[in-house]
Structures are given as structure tokens and as C-alpha cells.
Enzyme design. Sequence first.
Site, short mmCIF file in Angstrom:
data_model
loop_
_atom_site.label_atom_id
_atom_site.label_comp_id
_atom_site.label_asym_id
_atom_site.label_seq_id
_atom_site.Cartn_x
_atom_site.Cartn_y
_atom_site.Cartn_z
N LYS A 1 10.62 3.37 3.17
CA LYS A 1 10.71 4.83 3.07
C LYS A 1 11.15 5.25 1.67
O LYS A 1 12.02 4.63 1.08
CB LYS A 1 11.73 5.35 4.08
CG LYS A 1 11.21 5.33 5.49
CD LYS A 1 10.24 6.48 5.65
CE LYS A 1 9.67 6.54 7.05
NZ LYS A 1 8.66 7.58 7.17
N CYS B 1 -0.27 45.56 -6.31
CA CYS B 1 0.01 46.69 -7.18
C CYS B 1 -1.33 47.36 -7.46
O CYS B 1 -2.29 46.69 -7.83
CB CYS B 1 0.68 46.19 -8.46
SG CYS B 1 0.56 47.36 -9.82
N GLU C 1 0.84 -1.21 0.00
CA GLU C 1 0.00 0.00 0.00
C GLU C 1 0.87 1.25 0.00
O GLU C 1 1.95 1.25 0.59
CB GLU C 1 -0.88 0.02 1.28
CG GLU C 1 -1.59 -1.29 1.53
CD GLU C 1 -2.38 -1.30 2.85
OE1 GLU C 1 -2.38 -0.28 3.55
OE2 GLU C 1 -2.99 -2.35 3.14
N ASP D 1 0.90 10.47 3.67
CA ASP D 1 1.46 11.38 4.64
C ASP D 1 0.36 12.32 5.13
O ASP D 1 0.31 13.48 4.76
CB ASP D 1 2.60 12.17 3.98
CG ASP D 1 3.41 12.92 5.00
OD1 ASP D 1 3.23 12.64 6.20
OD2 ASP D 1 4.21 13.78 4.61
N CYS E 1 5.70 48.68 -7.62
CA CYS E 1 5.56 47.48 -8.43
C CYS E 1 6.79 47.28 -9.32
O CYS E 1 7.20 48.21 -10.02
CB CYS E 1 4.30 47.60 -9.29
SG CYS E 1 4.15 46.27 -10.49
N LYS F 1 2.06 4.66 1.48
CA LYS F 1 2.01 5.19 2.85
C LYS F 1 1.68 6.67 2.78
O LYS F 1 2.53 7.50 2.44
CB LYS F 1 3.33 4.96 3.58
CG LYS F 1 3.27 5.35 5.04
CD LYS F 1 4.51 4.83 5.77
CE LYS F 1 4.44 5.10 7.27
NZ LYS F 1 4.57 6.51 7.59
N TYR G 1 -7.38 1.76 5.73
CA TYR G 1 -6.39 0.72 5.43
C TYR G 1 -6.21 -0.33 6.52
O TYR G 1 -5.44 -1.26 6.33
CB TYR G 1 -5.03 1.32 5.09
CG TYR G 1 -4.55 2.37 6.09
CD1 TYR G 1 -4.27 2.04 7.41
CD2 TYR G 1 -4.38 3.69 5.69
CE1 TYR G 1 -3.83 2.99 8.30
CE2 TYR G 1 -3.93 4.65 6.57
CZ TYR G 1 -3.66 4.30 7.89
OH TYR G 1 -3.23 5.25 8.77
N CYS H 1 5.47 47.95 -13.12
CA CYS H 1 4.98 49.23 -13.63
C CYS H 1 5.37 50.41 -12.75
O CYS H 1 5.07 51.56 -13.08
CB CYS H 1 3.48 49.20 -13.81
SG CYS H 1 2.61 49.20 -12.22
N CYS I 1 -1.32 47.91 -15.08
CA CYS I 1 0.01 47.31 -14.98
C CYS I 1 0.12 46.17 -15.99
O CYS I 1 -0.76 45.29 -16.03
CB CYS I 1 0.20 46.78 -13.56
SG CYS I 1 1.65 45.75 -13.36
#
Length: 670
Positions: free
Chosen positions: A313, A425, A112, A116, A407, A114, A225, A410, A430
Site C-alpha cells: 500500500k 457572470c 506491478e 485504482d 460577480c 496497483k 494483468y 466586476c 468582465c
Amino acid sequence: MHGIQKIINDLCDQLNYHNIRYYVHDDPSISDSEYDKLLRELQKLESEHPHLVKADSPTQRVGAFPLAEFGSITHRIPMLSLSNAMDAEEIEQFHEQTQKGLGVKKIRYVAEPKLDGLAVELVYENGVFISGSTRGNGEVGEDITHNLKTIKAIPLKLQDGHKIPSLLEVRGEVFISHKDFKSMNEKRLENGEQPFANPRNSAAGSLRQLNPTITATRPLRIFCYAPGTIEGVKFKSQKDFLDTLPKWGFPVNPLIEIGFGVSFLKKYYIHTEEIRNNLDYDIDGVVFKVNSFSHQDELGMRSRSPRWAIAGKLKAQQVTTTILNIEASVGRTGAVTPVAKLHPVNVGGVIVSNATLHNQDEIDRKDVRIGDSVLIQRAGDVIPEVVKVILDKRPKGTHPYKLPEYCPVCNHQVRRAEDEAVARCQNMACPAQIKGRIQHFISKNCMDIDGFGEKLVDQLVEKGHVMSVADIFKITHDQLASLERMGDKSATNVITAIDAAKSTTFARFIHALGIRNVGEHSSKVLQQAFSGSLEKLSNATVKDLTRIYEIGDVMAQCVVDFFADPTNLHLIQSCLDSGISFEKVEKIQASGITGKIFVFTGSLLKFSRKEAHVMVEKLGARASGSVSKKTDYVVAGPGAGSKLDNANLLDIDVLTEEEFLKMMKELESK
Ligand code: IVH
């Protein structure tokens, strides 16, 4: 039974069924808005008849009050951890130990991914969801029942696809997909809220909310699971158990496989490593479990982990690199986002040279500076980000970073509203904003104009040919043909694509306009609510808008503000003058056949195929060309052939034309 109770039960069953199609089988048969319509119908009936509300009604997912603190739940069987195998060699060792322990050569394993996320335990008594908890210290977890109830993928009542146990504990991993994570963070940024650091953190934070109403807004999912205590039903093996879970309505990861011996384990490990970056959720390894439960019992436990399972892992997706520079990029809403330019590094097979720093608050929190060594991480298609600065390695003479006040594109002022995390901005003209708006306008889910790449947009804006989305429809063949890398033929293709995009839908056009907070789904909601009339929408008040289910105060205000601006009205008029037209909007009505699939076969004498399709679609159902397990009704006229045979084989309801018309009439008059 009371007539209303029957309708309520029916709606509950329908909604629960569609939930499972969506979350367990990943095969929805109705659209989100159709689902919402059914839900609203149920809500309405329940509010009129509160004594008829069922505990497993889908409306009961949110409703609990905020808690002062979580209670605790002791797991009947401790939730163990897994020992790790760091490489293929350690996987071989695990297999050898298992062989030795059992005195058997040939061993069957279940492999399966794993996930996270966060491990949780769900408890069902006589088929009803009673409580759920976090893993906690393995022995005692937190009582997060109310939060788990808001997760639509968790059944509140078991489906009767298998015998219902008197007690069932199911364990699984709660997570947030990359796609959902991305759109959730975009929304948070738009609303001036802090974006979440990564999917796992946001899933954890969401599960540990004291207020379930907040949890309900988070796109949490689950894959189950492992069994805890089960009374009343026996399982021989992990495979046996996993095969049963979907029958009760639990989602199970489709990537789980079963096989023999160490070569199977190694193959699965290598393959998972390869596909890891294509997955829409984070995994940090694979889990191998001895399949047979009697073998598992024979092997037993170490103090914290079982001998019958191991986690393989995968290589870390986090690496360190240095920040060469920090640049501010400007998006279509003017949002100025700091981006770290990195010394390029390989992260899980992909070369990364940019990482987002989100906003000024995030930079301050992590104290990220140019020249710093940083830990970065990437997960699937989520933009790589800086996790933390490695302070020991900070060179001398660095300075805290501040976003520019003007900005970078511009040179207009950048301002941050008091209650927002995002600085913007302030110049609507712009070039970066114009380019962003145009890219959004032409994108797949908006006007869907083909052959219009980023480079072309850049050139058109820089040459001044296109200053607003309305200018797209005024581009001439000559303007296009004179651009770099554009020949006569590609210019013609672009013009043809622009013309083709003019016949569109109201929803696409509204989405394309880029009204703040109005996404693809909301645009469809507005299309239905205003029957595709721009005039009605533009005259709507905040009050009119918030009356629509799914339109909240913030979105309503954004819509009203948008249409109050004469520039926007002018822009829309200019698009319409160029010949944009909308398909007629068919009112979808929630009905007894919402989501059902019809197949028409044989020669139809009483109506045309097209008319039949319109009839069923108006009632929220669909017409399909072929008969399969998913078909609900086959309407057969004279001379029907193999489709009718298949329908009989699959035990699907077959209607004559007359019966079909009668059914339509009854539903329409409801
Ligand atoms: S089985 C003893 N299966 O990994 C059996 N765990 O280190 C342990 N996890 O706390 C659970 N995906 O959060 C199992 N397919 C999977 C898993 C999985 C992720 C997590 C789970 C658990 C941790 C154990």
C-alpha cells in the site's frame, strides 16, 4: 471473395491494427481524424452491404440496446483479493514467508503498479470476445459485455501474434486517465452537467451504465494483468503471460518489472512512491507476484487471497484540513467556480492550499461551510478536491455557503440557466473573462505566442491596453516596455513572438477564439470541412454543421450563435486586418496508404523531395527521414546508400521512382 468484402476486411484489419498501436503500444502512426476517416469509410460500406458486417468490426463496439438490468456471470475461477503490506517491513515478512513456503532462497517476482480502477474479466472463445464481467463478490459478477465492447483498447478478436487458445480469460483494471478525466469534466461543466467526483467513480459509473451508448462516450482504458482459465495454450510464469498479452492485442502496464529478492521489491516500492504523482492515472499501491506459476500453485491460497502475491500500500493521498474561506473564481466563459482556501497541508509530498468545490450543487450535496474540517484528496495533476466534511468537528455558528449573486470581479449579475449546474457572470467585458480569453488565445495549443505569462496578461488588461484578443496585435513596444519587470529587450521579444504567431492555421485560430464546446480536435474537423475558409464557416447553418461527422447539435448551435454575434465578427475582422494569415489546408483523403510511412532516398530525378512529401501527405501518409521498423515503403532513386541497405535488412518494400508514381496515380484516381 466478394470485392467489397475484401475492402471491408482490409479496413477492419487496418482499424484494428491502428487501435492496437494506439492503446497497446502507445505509438499511433495516424492521426485521430485519419482514423475517423477510415472508420467512416467502413461505416459507409457496411451500411450499403449490411450482410457483410463482421462481428469483430470496429463499428460493432456500440450498437447494443439499453438493458433493463445486468445479468450475472459466475467466474470459472474466483477473483480473489490481495492481502496488504503497509510498509517495507511487511514486505520483508512476505518475502520470508514465501521463501519458507517454497523452501527456496532465491525468488523471482513480478512487480506491478496497483491501479485504482475496476477489476474486470474478459472471456475469449477461439479468439473472439464472448463476454465480460465485473468482479462482483469475487464469485459472481455483473455481465457488462456490451459496455466492455465500447472500450477501444479491448480487442474484439485476438491478434494472431501468438497461438490462439480455445478458451482465454484475461483480467485487468478499467480506469480513466487524469488527462481524460479533466477534459471530460470540463466538457460536462460547459454543458451544464454535474462533474464527476474522481476518475475511479466515473469509471465505475460508466461501466455500470445500462445504456452502452453512454459508456461509449466515456474515455475508459484498461491494463491487463492476470490470467483466469486458459485452455489450449500453456504459460510457465506471470512474465511469460504478460509478454504474450500484447501479442494478442491487450494493453499491459509498461511500468511492470521483474527481479530477484526482497531488495528488488523494496526498490520498486520506494520508486513507485516517488513517481506516483507523475503518473496520468491513479494507483493505490504496488502488487508483487511470485513469477513462476508452479511456485504459485505450490504456495496456494488463503480463504480470500493468494499466498503468492501481496499488495504494497502507498501512503494515503487523502488528508484532513480546515477551510479558511471559500472564494469564487471567474473563468473565461464567465463560469463562477467556488474554491476552498485551505489551511495548507502536505498531500503525498505536495503542499495544497486550494481545493475546487465544483459548483453550488456540489457544495449543497456535501454541505461544505467555511470553518469546516474536511477530507481532501489529490490525484496527480487533477485539481485537489473536497471529498467530505467531517461533521463531528464542525465549529458552532457556521452557515451554509451560497455563491455570490454578483460577480466578485466586476460586480455584474451572476446567473445560472435552469438546466445548467454552472453559474456565470453575464458581463462579457468582465476583466476576469477578458484575461481568461486572452490566456486561452495565446496558449500553446491555440495561437502559441511565446513569452506571454499570466502576469503580463494581467497587467495589460488592468492598464486597459488589451481589452479583446484582437488588441494583442495592436500592442506597442512602448506600452510593453513601460510595464513592471519588462525591459526594452523583453518588450522586443514579445513583439517578435506576436508577429511570428500571425502566420498560423485556421484550426488554431478557431480554437483560440474560444467558441463554446469547440476544442482543438473539433477545430481541425471544421478546418477540413470548410477547407480553411472563415467565410464558409461563418455562413454555415446548424444543418450544414451537423452533417459533418463528429459535429453534434450542441456544438453546431454554439458555432452558429458565435458567428451571429456582430461583436465576434468584428473581433475576427480586426485580427485579420492585423495580418493574421492561414496556411493552405491540404485535403486529407482516406486512402489505401493512410497512416503509412514513406522514406525517400537517393537522388530523385522525377520529382523533388518536397513534391514527394506533399503527394503522400495528401493521401494521409507521412514522409520520414530515416528508415526504421516503422517504415512502410522506401522509395529509392539512383545512388541510394545505407537507407536502402537498412530497408533490405528490415524487409521493407522498396519502390523505384516509377513504381512510386504509378502507386500515387492509382490511389489518386480511386
Ligand atoms: S492481481 C489474486 N494485479 O487489486 C490476484 N490486481 O486486491 C489479484 N488490482 O481486485 C489480482 N492492479 O482490482 C492484480 N496489477 C494488478 C492490479 C490488481 C489493481 C486490483 C484488482 C483486484 C484488487 C485485489
